[in-house]
Design a protein around this motif. Sequence first.
Motif, short mmCIF file in Angstrom:
data_model
loop_
_atom_site.label_atom_id
_atom_site.label_comp_id
_atom_site.label_asym_id
_atom_site.label_seq_id
_atom_site.Cartn_x
_atom_site.Cartn_y
_atom_site.Cartn_z
N ALA A 92 9.65 -13.26 22.74
CA ALA A 92 10.75 -14.16 22.67
C ALA A 92 10.44 -15.36 22.49
CB ALA A 92 11.39 -14.20 24.23
N ALA A 93 9.25 -15.87 22.43
CA ALA A 93 8.80 -17.35 22.04
C ALA A 93 8.52 -17.20 20.68
CB ALA A 93 7.58 -17.80 22.88
N SER A 94 8.09 -16.19 19.98
CA SER A 94 7.50 -16.14 18.72
C SER A 94 8.35 -17.02 17.74
CB SER A 94 7.37 -14.90 18.20
OG SER A 94 8.44 -13.92 17.99
N GLY A 95 9.59 -17.01 17.91
CA GLY A 95 10.53 -17.41 16.82
C GLY A 95 11.36 -18.88 17.21
N PHE A 96 10.45 -19.68 18.20
CA PHE A 96 11.00 -20.63 18.94
C PHE A 96 11.35 -21.79 18.07
CE2 PHE A 96 9.95 -24.86 20.64
CZ PHE A 96 11.21 -25.05 21.62
N LYS A 97 12.13 -22.53 17.96
CA LYS A 97 12.55 -23.68 17.34
C LYS A 97 13.26 -24.87 18.08
CE LYS A 97 15.54 -21.81 14.67
NZ LYS A 97 15.37 -20.32 15.00
N GLN A 98 13.24 -26.03 17.90
CA GLN A 98 13.29 -27.04 18.68
C GLN A 98 14.81 -26.89 19.32
OE1 GLN A 98 11.75 -30.03 19.41
NE2 GLN A 98 13.42 -31.73 19.95
N GLY A 99 14.72 -27.07 20.59
CA GLY A 99 16.20 -26.83 21.44
C GLY A 99 16.72 -25.45 21.56
N ASP A 100 15.75 -24.58 21.10
CA ASP A 100 16.14 -23.14 21.59
C ASP A 100 16.08 -23.05 23.10
OD1 ASP A 100 16.63 -22.57 18.88
OD2 ASP A 100 14.66 -21.23 18.76
N SER A 101 17.01 -22.20 23.43
CA SER A 101 17.25 -21.66 24.85
C SER A 101 16.59 -20.63 25.04
CB SER A 101 18.72 -21.56 25.24
OG SER A 101 18.66 -21.04 26.68
N LEU A 102 15.52 -20.58 25.93
CA LEU A 102 14.57 -19.25 26.06
C LEU A 102 14.91 -18.94 27.24
CD1 LEU A 102 11.05 -21.15 25.11
CD2 LEU A 102 12.44 -19.50 23.66
N SER A 103 14.91 -17.41 27.22
CA SER A 103 15.10 -16.54 28.48
C SER A 103 13.89 -16.04 29.16
CB SER A 103 15.83 -15.21 27.88
OG SER A 103 16.41 -14.43 28.72
N TRP A 104 13.94 -16.78 30.03
CA TRP A 104 12.70 -16.38 31.22
C TRP A 104 13.11 -15.42 32.21
CZ3 TRP A 104 7.81 -19.32 30.81
CH2 TRP A 104 8.07 -20.36 29.99
N THR A 105 12.10 -14.60 32.56
CA THR A 105 12.31 -13.47 33.80
C THR A 105 11.69 -14.22 34.90
OG1 THR A 105 10.57 -12.38 33.26
CG2 THR A 105 12.48 -11.57 32.11
N THR A 106 12.34 -13.89 36.17
CA THR A 106 11.75 -14.40 37.24
C THR A 106 11.15 -13.24 38.42
OG1 THR A 106 13.71 -16.18 37.33
CG2 THR A 106 12.57 -15.70 39.45
#
Length: 249
Positions: free
Chosen positions: A122-136
Motif C-alpha cells: 500500500a505504501a510503495s506507490g506513495f506520493k505527497q498527500g496520498d491518503s493511506l489505508s491503515w488497518t487497526t
Amino acid sequence: MLYVEANRSLKQGWTCDPGPEHSGATQIDAGQGQVVMTNNKSEAFFLSGSTWTGLGSVPMKHVSVGPTGIWGVDSSDEVYKYGGGDFLLSQGQKLHQVDAGGQDQILGVTSSSTVHCLSSAAASGFKQGDSLSWTTSSRALMYISCSSHGCWGVNSGKEIYFTKTDSCQMKGWTRVQGVARMVEVGTDGTVFMVDGNGNFYQRTGISADVPHGTGWFKIPLSNNIKHASYDLGNLWLVINDGVIMKCTQ
C-alpha cells in the motif's frame, strides 16, 4: 519480578564509545545499514560516514528507517515518508510513533495507544498527500518496534507484548514477562529493552520455537539509557544528556 537469565549464550561485554558527535539527541533508529535520529529541536538527521547530515526541512519528533524507507511523525502526529530530498505528508492516519522495521509492513501507535499497520504494498506507490489505508489492531500500545521476525510493543502499564506479523496480519499477542519503557528489535531479530529506570537488557532464548525468548540479561552500563536501536552488530544508544553512544561486542 523481572526474570534475568545468566549470560550463558551471549558474548561477554559490550564496548561503548561516543558516537558521531551531536548534542541534544532524543531518539535514534537503525535499519538496513542506515542510521537516523532526531534532536531536541525536532531536527532529523541521517548518518553519512561519521557525520550527521540534515534530513529534509520538516520538523520531526520521531523518525524510523527500514525496508520500506524512512518514515517520521511531527509534533502534530502527522505521518510522513521521506522521498525526493524531503519528508512528504500523508493523509489517512495520525501517529505518535512509527516504526519502519517490518519487512512487509509499517506499524505505528497513536497518542491514545491504538495500533495501526500499513502494508508495504500500500505504501510503495506513495506520493505527497496520498491518503493511506491503515488497518487497526485490537492491542493497545504506546510504543512498537518490528522486524521480519515479529513486533514487540509496550503498553501504558509498561507491560511487554510480542506478535508475529505477515502483511499486517497479526497472529495473536503474547504477554512477555518484564516491565519496560521501550523495547527495540533489530533487523536480525535481536531484542533490547529499557526499563523505567534507564536500565538496559537483551532478550535471551529467542528461537524458531520460542520467538519471544525466555528471559532478559542485564547489560551493565554506567549511564541511564533514554533510547536505543540495533542493526548489523552496532548498538546505538542515546543517554540521558542527549549524547549518542555506539557499542559493539
